[in-house]
Write a protein that holds these residues in place. Structure first.
Motif, mmCIF file in Angstrom:
data_model
loop_
_atom_site.group_PDB
_atom_site.id
_atom_site.type_symbol
_atom_site.label_atom_id
_atom_site.label_comp_id
_atom_site.label_asym_id
_atom_site.label_seq_id
_atom_site.Cartn_x
_atom_site.Cartn_y
_atom_site.Cartn_z
ATOM 1 N N LEU A 185 0.945 -1.103 -0.108
ATOM 2 C CA LEU A 185 0.012 -0.015 -0.017
ATOM 3 C C LEU A 185 0.993 1.238 0.028
ATOM 4 O O LEU A 185 1.720 1.377 0.936
ATOM 5 N N TYR A 186 0.719 2.049 -1.237
ATOM 6 C CA TYR A 186 1.547 3.383 -1.160
ATOM 7 C C TYR A 186 0.611 4.409 -1.012
ATOM 8 O O TYR A 186 -0.534 4.277 -1.526
ATOM 9 N N GLY A 187 1.085 5.378 -0.299
ATOM 10 C CA GLY A 187 0.208 6.645 -0.350
ATOM 11 C C GLY A 187 0.947 7.966 -0.398
ATOM 12 O O GLY A 187 2.344 8.069 -0.295
ATOM 13 N N ALA A 188 0.277 8.741 -0.885
ATOM 14 C CA ALA A 188 0.821 10.111 -1.258
ATOM 15 C C ALA A 188 0.044 11.405 -0.620
ATOM 16 O O ALA A 188 -1.116 11.257 -0.903
ATOM 17 N N PHE A 189 0.675 12.286 0.144
ATOM 18 C CA PHE A 189 -0.147 13.213 0.903
ATOM 19 C C PHE A 189 0.339 14.431 0.460
ATOM 20 O O PHE A 189 1.363 14.850 0.519
ATOM 21 N N LEU A 190 -0.628 15.203 -0.084
ATOM 22 C CA LEU A 190 -0.623 16.787 -0.437
ATOM 23 C C LEU A 190 -1.101 17.862 0.378
ATOM 24 O O LEU A 190 -2.278 17.681 0.624
ATOM 25 N N ASP A 191 -0.258 18.693 1.012
ATOM 26 C CA ASP A 191 -1.012 19.512 1.952
ATOM 27 C C ASP A 191 -0.641 20.885 1.514
ATOM 28 O O ASP A 191 0.573 21.389 1.473
ATOM 29 N N ALA A 192 -1.703 21.739 1.198
ATOM 30 C CA ALA A 192 -1.446 23.205 0.363
ATOM 31 C C ALA A 192 -0.901 24.250 1.738
ATOM 32 O O ALA A 192 -1.493 23.949 2.647
ATOM 33 N N THR A 193 -0.066 25.016 1.226
ATOM 34 C CA THR A 193 0.185 26.097 2.244
ATOM 35 C C THR A 193 -0.558 27.299 1.805
ATOM 36 O O THR A 193 -0.601 27.891 0.466
ATOM 37 N N SER A 194 -1.364 28.045 2.867
ATOM 38 C CA SER A 194 -1.842 29.283 2.420
ATOM 39 C C SER A 194 -2.908 29.052 1.295
ATOM 40 O O SER A 194 -3.001 29.840 0.498
ATOM 41 N N ALA A 195 -3.783 27.785 1.226
ATOM 42 C CA ALA A 195 -4.435 27.661 0.112
ATOM 43 C C ALA A 195 -5.272 28.595 -0.301
ATOM 44 O O ALA A 195 -5.684 29.058 -1.396
ATOM 45 N N VAL A 196 -6.332 28.956 0.543
ATOM 46 C CA VAL A 196 -7.349 29.798 0.254
ATOM 47 C C VAL A 196 -6.989 31.134 -0.245
ATOM 48 O O VAL A 196 -7.796 31.489 -1.280
ATOM 49 N N GLY A 197 -5.860 31.631 0.266
ATOM 50 C CA GLY A 197 -5.473 32.905 -0.240
ATOM 51 C C GLY A 197 -4.693 33.034 -1.466
ATOM 52 O O GLY A 197 -4.431 33.986 -1.769
ATOM 53 N N THR A 198 -4.611 31.793 -2.160
ATOM 54 C CA THR A 198 -3.884 31.656 -3.363
ATOM 55 C C THR A 198 -4.793 31.500 -4.411
ATOM 56 O O THR A 198 -4.068 31.201 -5.671
ATOM 57 N N VAL A 199 -5.866 31.329 -4.361
ATOM 58 C CA VAL A 199 -6.776 30.807 -5.536
ATOM 59 C C VAL A 199 -6.715 32.041 -6.664
ATOM 60 O O VAL A 199 -7.136 33.202 -6.156
ATOM 61 N N GLN A 200 -6.692 31.676 -7.613
ATOM 62 C CA GLN A 200 -6.670 32.814 -8.809
ATOM 63 C C GLN A 200 -8.213 32.932 -9.325
ATOM 64 O O GLN A 200 -8.793 31.955 -9.505
ATOM 65 N N TYR A 201 -8.383 34.189 -9.559
ATOM 66 C CA TYR A 201 -9.568 34.378 -10.091
ATOM 67 C C TYR A 201 -9.945 33.598 -11.330
ATOM 68 O O TYR A 201 -11.396 33.121 -11.582
ATOM 69 N N PRO A 202 -9.479 33.708 -12.311
ATOM 70 C CA PRO A 202 -9.767 32.848 -13.558
ATOM 71 C C PRO A 202 -10.205 31.467 -13.228
ATOM 72 O O PRO A 202 -10.982 30.793 -13.708
ATOM 73 N N ALA A 203 -9.450 30.873 -12.369
ATOM 74 C CA ALA A 203 -9.738 29.579 -11.894
ATOM 75 C C ALA A 203 -10.992 29.381 -11.066
ATOM 76 O O ALA A 203 -11.825 28.115 -11.220
ATOM 77 N N LEU A 204 -11.310 30.175 -10.353
ATOM 78 C CA LEU A 204 -12.427 30.393 -9.451
ATOM 79 C C LEU A 204 -13.851 30.517 -10.509
ATOM 80 O O LEU A 204 -14.695 29.717 -10.220
ATOM 81 N N GLN A 205 -13.472 31.324 -11.464
ATOM 82 C CA GLN A 205 -14.748 31.595 -12.349
ATOM 83 C C GLN A 205 -14.974 30.289 -13.096
ATOM 84 O O GLN A 205 -16.081 29.707 -13.389
ATOM 85 N N ALA A 206 -13.804 29.601 -13.467
ATOM 86 C CA ALA A 206 -13.880 28.277 -14.344
ATOM 87 C C ALA A 206 -14.514 27.317 -13.629
ATOM 88 O O ALA A 206 -15.366 26.359 -14.161
ATOM 89 N N ALA A 207 -14.019 27.243 -12.259
ATOM 90 C CA ALA A 207 -14.725 26.098 -11.427
ATOM 91 C C ALA A 207 -16.005 26.239 -11.121
ATOM 92 O O ALA A 207 -16.610 25.049 -11.109
ATOM 93 N N PHE A 208 -16.543 27.335 -11.023
ATOM 94 C CA PHE A 208 -18.029 27.333 -10.894
ATOM 95 C C PHE A 208 -18.850 27.152 -12.137
ATOM 96 O O PHE A 208 -19.885 26.646 -12.219
ATOM 97 N N ALA A 209 -18.174 27.671 -13.266
ATOM 98 C CA ALA A 209 -18.894 27.223 -14.690
ATOM 99 C C ALA A 209 -18.897 25.584 -14.663
ATOM 100 O O ALA A 209 -19.858 25.174 -15.268
ATOM 101 N N HIS A 210 -17.898 24.921 -14.190
ATOM 102 C CA HIS A 210 -17.788 23.700 -14.542
ATOM 103 C C HIS A 210 -18.762 23.013 -13.760
ATOM 104 O O HIS A 210 -19.393 21.948 -14.231
ATOM 105 N N ILE A 211 -19.432 23.347 -12.604
ATOM 106 C CA ILE A 211 -20.409 22.756 -11.849
ATOM 107 C C ILE A 211 -21.908 23.025 -12.281
ATOM 108 O O ILE A 211 -22.663 22.712 -11.470
ATOM 109 N N GLY A 212 -21.889 24.088 -13.335
ATOM 110 C CA GLY A 212 -23.143 24.575 -13.777
ATOM 111 C C GLY A 212 -23.781 25.871 -13.280
ATOM 112 O O GLY A 212 -25.017 25.974 -13.600
ATOM 113 N N ALA A 213 -22.765 26.607 -12.842
ATOM 114 C CA ALA A 213 -23.425 27.977 -12.290
ATOM 115 C C ALA A 213 -23.510 28.629 -13.317
ATOM 116 O O ALA A 213 -22.920 28.742 -14.265
#
Length: 357
Positions: A185-213
């Motif tokens: 059993l192998y595992g890889a663990f990814l923990d983001a640093t200052s995650a919420v504060g680094t979200v780029q606006y274009p990614a945010l808009q694309a992500a909401f469009a992706h779920i049908g907004a």
């Protein structure tokens, strides 16, 4: 020196786009575009309060200990105000729900609290009216995402009915299964640093469009997170104008809606990873290979080569979308020996810790 760094970053972006561009475009295709219920649900998320009674009810749902911003007005001032005073608040919230926010509502007090000798934690105090609106949208949006199942089921953080207990129990079950049946059993663990504060606006808009907004809601999110400013408040200053600075990216820290915005962006990464596929670890007739709690992602596999392929998908997806978060990454062979009657992880036989830019 700066040119060399810029060229190096551009090379990485081009390389990742060339490698993952097709699969990213496929994963980003909007869903639920023909679902009238989903579109109406997003529209209702940014509906103004019907009257002062509903407004007061929303105020009472805010934390009683909510602190004030630079204006010095607290949640208690509004919740105890007479109806005629709340009438103008109702007009103001209507503007914010329409995507028009006065500058004063987007000016937060930034208080740096020290973590250690070299780092600090940015605590931001926002105006109660702004938190009233975004907190209301957060409650409505959380319910919509849950009822319509718009988010990837591998996300356990910041979702209605979620929690950290379930993913921990799943990992423990995989540990025990691998030990009892002598399976790798192998595992890889990814923990983001200052995650919420680094979200780029274009990614945010694309992500909401992706779920049908619908476009109107995506536009509202862009208006909400843009044009924020902060004034630094310390023991020696209460936030004078000379200390003001603009936020160029990220969701507003301290905003009740920020966690929901973050998991929406993460949802795109999880969708991309899910489409890429993975065998994971089979237990109880099911393949478990991806778990996520807020800004932490874990992937699992029974072979090292499969783990390396699977773990690249969430991280590269974020970076290609413009999320320049830093992440501490650990790859480890699991599980370890039984010690003192309890199974504990061994020292990693194949461990690799790196800062992922």
């Amino acid at each position: 020196m700066w040119a060399k760094s810029a060229v190096s970053e551009l090379d990485r972006v081009l390389s990742q786009t060339h490698t993952y561009g097709t699969s990213l475009a496929r994963a980003l295709q909007p869903k639920h575009t023909e679902d009238e219920g989903v579109r109406n649900g997003f529209t209702q998320c940014v509906r103004n309060f019907a009257d002062v009674t509903e407004l007061r009810s929303a105020l009472l749902q805010m934390k009683a200990s909510s602190t004030d911003g630079l204006c010095g007005v607290t949640r208690e001032h509004f919740s105890n105000a007479p109806d005629h005073a709340l009438e103008w608040v109702l007009e103001l919230t209507g503007d914010v729900f329409d995507g028009i926010s006065p500058t004063a509502l987007k000016l937060g007090a930034f208080t740096p609290l020290p973590k250690d000798d070299t780092r600090f934690r940015p605590i931001t105090l926002l105006e109660p009216i702004m938190k009233l609106v975004t907190g209301t949208v957060a409650r409505r949006l959380s319910l919509l995402l849950h009822e319509r199942k718009l988010l990837n089921p591998h996300q356990f953080g910041f979702v209605k009915g979620g929690g950290c207990e379930a993913p921990i129990e799943i990992v423990n079950d995989m540990y025990e299964d691998a030990l009892d049946n002598d399976r790798p059993l192998y595992g890889a663990f990814l923990d983001a640093t200052s995650a919420v504060g680094t979200v780029q606006y274009p990614a945010l808009q694309a992500a909401f469009a992706h779920i049908g907004a619908p476009p109107r809601f995506v536009w509202w999110v862009a208006r909400l997170v843009g044009n924020h400013r902060r004034a630094i408040r310390t023991a020696y200053s209460l936030g004078d104008s000379a200390s003001e600075f603009a936020l160029e990216s990220g969701t507003p820290q301290g905003d009740p809606l920020a966690p929901i915005l973050w998991i929406t962006v993460v949802n795109f990464a999880l969708t991309h990873a899910e489409q890429a596929g993975g065998l994971g670890h089979q237990i109880h007739g099911r393949h478990i290979w991806l778990l996520c709690y807020a800004d932490g992602v874990a992937v699992f596999a029974e072979h090292w080569s499969q783990l390396q392929t699977t773990e690249a998908d969430p991280g590269d997806c974020h970076r290609t979308c413009g999320d320049d978060r830093r992440a501490t990454q650990r790859r480890q062979k699991l599980p370890g020996p039984v010690t003192g009657g309890r199974r504990t992880p061994s020292s990693p036989t194949r461990a690799d810790e790196a800062e992922c830019q």
